[in-house]
Design an enzyme around this catalytic site. Sequence first.
Site, short mmCIF file in Angstrom:
data_model
loop_
_atom_site.label_atom_id
_atom_site.label_comp_id
_atom_site.label_asym_id
_atom_site.label_seq_id
_atom_site.Cartn_x
_atom_site.Cartn_y
_atom_site.Cartn_z
N THR A 83 65.96 27.63 17.67
CA THR A 83 66.85 27.91 18.79
C THR A 83 68.07 28.67 18.27
O THR A 83 68.48 29.70 18.83
CB THR A 83 67.28 26.59 19.48
OG1 THR A 83 66.10 25.94 19.96
CG2 THR A 83 68.23 26.85 20.64
N GLN A 190 55.65 29.71 16.31
CA GLN A 190 54.29 29.16 16.46
C GLN A 190 53.28 29.88 15.56
O GLN A 190 52.20 29.35 15.30
CB GLN A 190 53.85 29.24 17.93
CG GLN A 190 54.73 28.44 18.88
CD GLN A 190 54.53 26.93 18.78
OE1 GLN A 190 53.57 26.44 18.18
NE2 GLN A 190 55.45 26.17 19.35
N HIS A 212 59.76 22.43 11.64
CA HIS A 212 59.05 21.29 12.22
C HIS A 212 57.77 21.64 12.96
O HIS A 212 57.09 20.76 13.49
CB HIS A 212 59.99 20.45 13.10
CG HIS A 212 60.31 21.01 14.45
ND1 HIS A 212 59.66 20.60 15.59
CD2 HIS A 212 61.23 21.92 14.85
CE1 HIS A 212 60.19 21.24 16.64
NE2 HIS A 212 61.14 22.05 16.20
N CYS A 334 59.69 22.12 24.98
CA CYS A 334 61.13 22.34 24.91
C CYS A 334 61.80 22.24 26.27
O CYS A 334 63.00 22.11 26.35
CB CYS A 334 61.44 23.70 24.29
SG CYS A 334 60.91 23.76 22.60
#
Length: 392
Positions: A83, A190, A212, A334
């Site tokens: 982000t 991703q 993560h 998200c």
Amino acid sequence: MNSSATASGVQLPVYLDNHATTPVDPRVLQAMLPFLSNKFGNAASHSHQFGWDAEAAVNLARKNIATLIGASLSEIVITSGATESDNLAILGVAEANRNKGNHIITAATEHKAVLDSCRHLETLGFRITRLPVGSDGRIDLEQLRTAMSPDTILVSIMAANNEIGVIQPLEEIGELCRERDVLFHSDAVQALARMPFDVNKLNIDLASLTAHKCYGPKGCGALYVRNGVKVAPLIHGGGHEHGLRSGTLNVPGIVGFGAACEIALRELPEESCRIAGLRNRLLKRLQDELDELSVNGSMEHRLPGNLNLCFHQVDGETLMTAIKQVAVSSGSACSSDKVEPSHVLKGIGLSDEDAGSSIRFGVGRFNTEAEIEFAGACVIEAVKKLRELSTV
Ligand code: PLP
């Protein structure tokens, strides 16, 4: 969490939500532990062994992150996650390159971290073009070419989508940007460690990464910034990370991120085949036993572990409740606190109803054939039951 096991030894619940986050690989945890105990130094302390050890560990991790994407050490800016990386790339490029133009191109199906950064820039007078995508989830290169104008400074198109796993035509986008002298940012969260991703082959100037989603810890990410690209910092302070991101480095997190990248570098080719095999097995089983089932987005240009399926006439939230022992997601993790049809599924042309009947499966490193069989059986039983109930 209460966990139990099935007769065939499957540990419950089964985790199939690897696009939301991934478990920390035990090898990553082992690499991190010393930096959470006796190796606690600040990587910016240059006067003693504690600081030197921390700095050496950060440098090794940075090298592993860089190597996985074909970059050099000096091009990796550590952040708190993707982000922040998306914000730094978009707001930072906009501020530093405002003298060149005020137009940015992105896609309607990007992650909110990109879309909301662009929306913020609109309030500051920037012009934003949001390209639509086809039913396959990919942008049209001709539309991108047409959208480019002399005042375009940045194109931000993600590598692979977090909901439908669809991979964009990165090489072609990169070529087009290079031809027009426009910077190319890609949210590669991703894609990292799930498919080959080389910033030089793809002509990418900035790429957002996070630990993560590739079996590393939460709260640690990076922004790849090609040498020479101008970016203004968002956070000011001690001048860390070449002045682009001040703040004491999260050494255990960075070490974990580096270890995760080093594992991916070695295991990616074999792992992506194995995961694609499990995903295909799940799809086949569901297709064999259920009708009125469709795949959302391109199957051809897709991450190996992703499956996003519409179970027509079945409410996705009800289905998820009925398969509580299988952890999946009905939309982007998200934004899962908002109960709105997914903007990605709407973007590929689904009705609100079909978007609400869709489920995202994300197969990952630690899933087994037995887990896939268990999940398939649960979904089939639940869908059949819910459809029966709706017809009485
Ligand atoms: N971009 C994409 C495509 C994502 O999937 C996510 C997380 O779900 C993010 C950005 C945000 O990453 P982070 O959780 O590291 O802030």
